[in-house]
Design a protein around this motif. Sequence first.
Motif, PDB file in Angstrom:
ATOM      1  N   LEU A   1       0.840  -1.207   0.000  1.00  0.00           N
ATOM      2  CA  LEU A   1       0.000   0.000   0.000  1.00  0.00           C
ATOM      3  C   LEU A   1       0.869   1.248   0.000  1.00  0.00           C
ATOM      4  N   PHE A   2       2.103   1.119   0.508  1.00  0.00           N
ATOM      5  CA  PHE A   2       3.007   2.270   0.471  1.00  0.00           C
ATOM      6  C   PHE A   2       3.391   2.623  -0.965  1.00  0.00           C
TER       7      PHE A   2
ATOM      8  N   ASN B   1      -0.310   3.605  -2.826  1.00  0.00           N
ATOM      9  CA  ASN B   1      -0.944   4.735  -2.141  1.00  0.00           C
ATOM     10  C   ASN B   1      -2.424   4.481  -1.841  1.00  0.00           C
ATOM     11  N   SER B   2      -2.901   3.279  -2.098  1.00  0.00           N
ATOM     12  CA  SER B   2      -4.274   2.955  -1.704  1.00  0.00           C
ATOM     13  C   SER B   2      -4.379   3.078  -0.188  1.00  0.00           C
TER      14      SER B   2
ATOM     15  N   PRO C   1      -4.950   2.522   3.619  1.00  0.00           N
ATOM     16  CA  PRO C   1      -5.075   1.361   4.510  1.00  0.00           C
ATOM     17  C   PRO C   1      -6.447   1.311   5.193  1.00  0.00           C
TER      18      PRO C   1
ATOM     19  N   SER D   1       4.942   6.501   7.078  1.00  0.00           N
ATOM     20  CA  SER D   1       6.010   5.550   6.760  1.00  0.00           C
ATOM     21  C   SER D   1       6.936   5.345   7.952  1.00  0.00           C
TER      22      SER D   1
ATOM     23  N   THR E   1      -4.462   8.393  10.061  1.00  0.00           N
ATOM     24  CA  THR E   1      -4.119   7.783   8.771  1.00  0.00           C
ATOM     25  C   THR E   1      -5.279   7.899   7.795  1.00  0.00           C
TER      26      THR E   1
ATOM     27  N   TRP F   1      -3.714  10.109   4.757  1.00  0.00           N
ATOM     28  CA  TRP F   1      -2.810   9.158   4.096  1.00  0.00           C
ATOM     29  C   TRP F   1      -2.308   9.682   2.750  1.00  0.00           C
ATOM     30  N   SER F   2      -3.244  10.097   1.893  1.00  0.00           N
ATOM     31  CA  SER F   2      -2.825  10.550   0.571  1.00  0.00           C
ATOM     32  C   SER F   2      -3.872  11.482  -0.032  1.00  0.00           C
TER      33      SER F   2
END
Lengths: 391, 269
Positions: free
Chosen positions: A132-133, A136-137, A139, B151, B190, B194-195
């Motif tokens: 996933l890192f 980028n989906s 978690p 990370s 998170t 996260w993104s």
Amino acid sequence: MRSWYFCEQEYWPAWERQPNNPRISAPSGEVDPKVAHKLLNEYIEECVLCDKLGLNIMVNEHHASYTCMSVSCMVTLGMLATRTSRARLLALGIPIMSRIEPHRVAEEIGYVDTVSGGRVEIGLIKGSPFELFLSNSAPADSNDRYWEAHDLVIEMLKRRDGPFSWEGEHFNYRYANIIPPCYQQPHPPLWLTTLNPKSALQAAQLDYVVAIVGIARAARESFPVYREEYRRVHGREASLDRFAYLGYVSVAEDEDVALERAGKLLKFSEASERIPERFVAPPAMLPPEVEAGMLQEGRMRTHRTKTLPDGTPMSNPPTPREQIINNAMFAGNPDQVFEQIKEFYDSVGGFGNFLVQMGGTMTHEEKKDSISLFAKHVQPRLEELTTGRMA
Amino acid sequence: MSIWERTVPEIHGLPKGAAIDVSGVKVCVWSKGEGRTLLYLHPGSGLHDHGDFLDALSKRYHVIAPAHPGFDGSQRPSAITSVSDLAFFYLDFIEQLDLRNIVLVGSSFGGWIAAELATMAAERITGLALVDPVGIKVSDRMTRDILDLFSIPLYDHPKHLFHGERRNTVYVDYPRDVLVRLAANHDAFTRFAWSPTLYNPKLRERLHRIKVPSLLVWGEEDCIVNVGYGKAFSNLIAGSQLVTIKSAGHYSFIDRAPSVVDHIASKFL
């Protein structure tokens, strides 16, 4: 018993140079394209040999990894579809928890199944959380997203009245439609990997092949759960072809040679476990109670088996003989390998699919020899073992 | 406001909290002090370790410190999935509690929420203090402005969040309930960040809407978002003032709580 040859398509030359960073953040500059070209073509040739010898073929995928250069199951199987004629072609699996476009996954399955004339089998798996890192989906909700992607792919594969629309929680398509559709109707046989009884239950409910990857304890826990649930849901006994187990395999005429090869094969296991600690457990995937334990201990936990069945700690790294005792490895001359498989087979109530992993730093010649001996001297006896018990 | 029966966690250093229902969302709130209302929005780790900072603030303000939906015992409805959703939630929160003339303070992730909220609600917020906030993209697409906290294992976060002795924090002796709460907070963090990692691509272009007096406080040793990022952030909010704190990391409000409080208090009487 059906056997399936499997090799992770390793880029092993980088393992010693980057011993602690083989995945995710592995430096790409360590890979020599000419060496990678040679290795990848050898892997393909090994699969072609399996086809000639009557073995089936399994492929997988990982990402940004020295331990597996196959970046897409369906790309590898697409090549094998035209280089083979008899072998069943198993993708185990396609990590749809990470892959952000299930529509493309379904398309690729339809394409390769058609090219191969209906020889494809599919495992729609969650995949390695640490990847996933890369994708980028997110978690959070990854389990829900996995099941929605699963349902969407299956719907796309089996529907012949496409297009249809899909407006889900995680995916949105105006026209869900694949051309060509699958050669096998309504869709190729489906598999699910599992490490725990909970997902074995789901596999039983869905009538999927349940596959355990190299952890005997997981097979002992999950196979009975699957059998019982299968009986409850489907009203009949699950046939042996519903069960699969993957083991490391090394065969040679001489036991000592086989064990030497087995040591090379275990280099894969050693490399793949050395994932940088920061990637092992992405946040928001495990229950907070488990994460709290890691926070307190200041280290990540993994499911790797560190002991023999009687509780004795294994060497670090484990030896081939220890992994044979653990039923993670089957190595020796053909008679010994058959006896090891049979003993384990009997201990878990049988299984109809044996996934034969070779590789590590084994040479191409060593793998071809090992494959040939397995196909000629082990496989016929495995088939005999399951006669009349496969669906 | 209706009292919610669910247990509100006891957080070390904070007074007893209360549970309230805001637009159907049950959230935990801690409040203390008298005077002008100061609404405090916490960072991604929740309200842990906030005792000294909130206590010092409460000597000058009526401090209201809610736990964001998903953090420290507050519920998170399935529809709240982004920082913008959190900001919309706080619009309801402010209206329901009828808060006025608010000094809005947010640190790190809470600063991001505060900035988003300030772009939405101009009337009731009359002062804004962002303490080492994240939330915007400054550099080019190949340059990461914000350290990717996801990370980094949670047990290693102190090395990056603090300056000085707290960097060596280990959790071996922490009570089980605190550890579980910290882990659950990190899971919620998170989910929201996260993104794109720790920013909203749209926020930068919305910051011009902030017209209230604004203060940005930055730890000089912040290694999550450096002072240069703080200057860029400040330049996007008209008339804002940037002050830096010596010997303070990303959690400057913990490393140097009195200094941070003094700066806020001197800006917003």
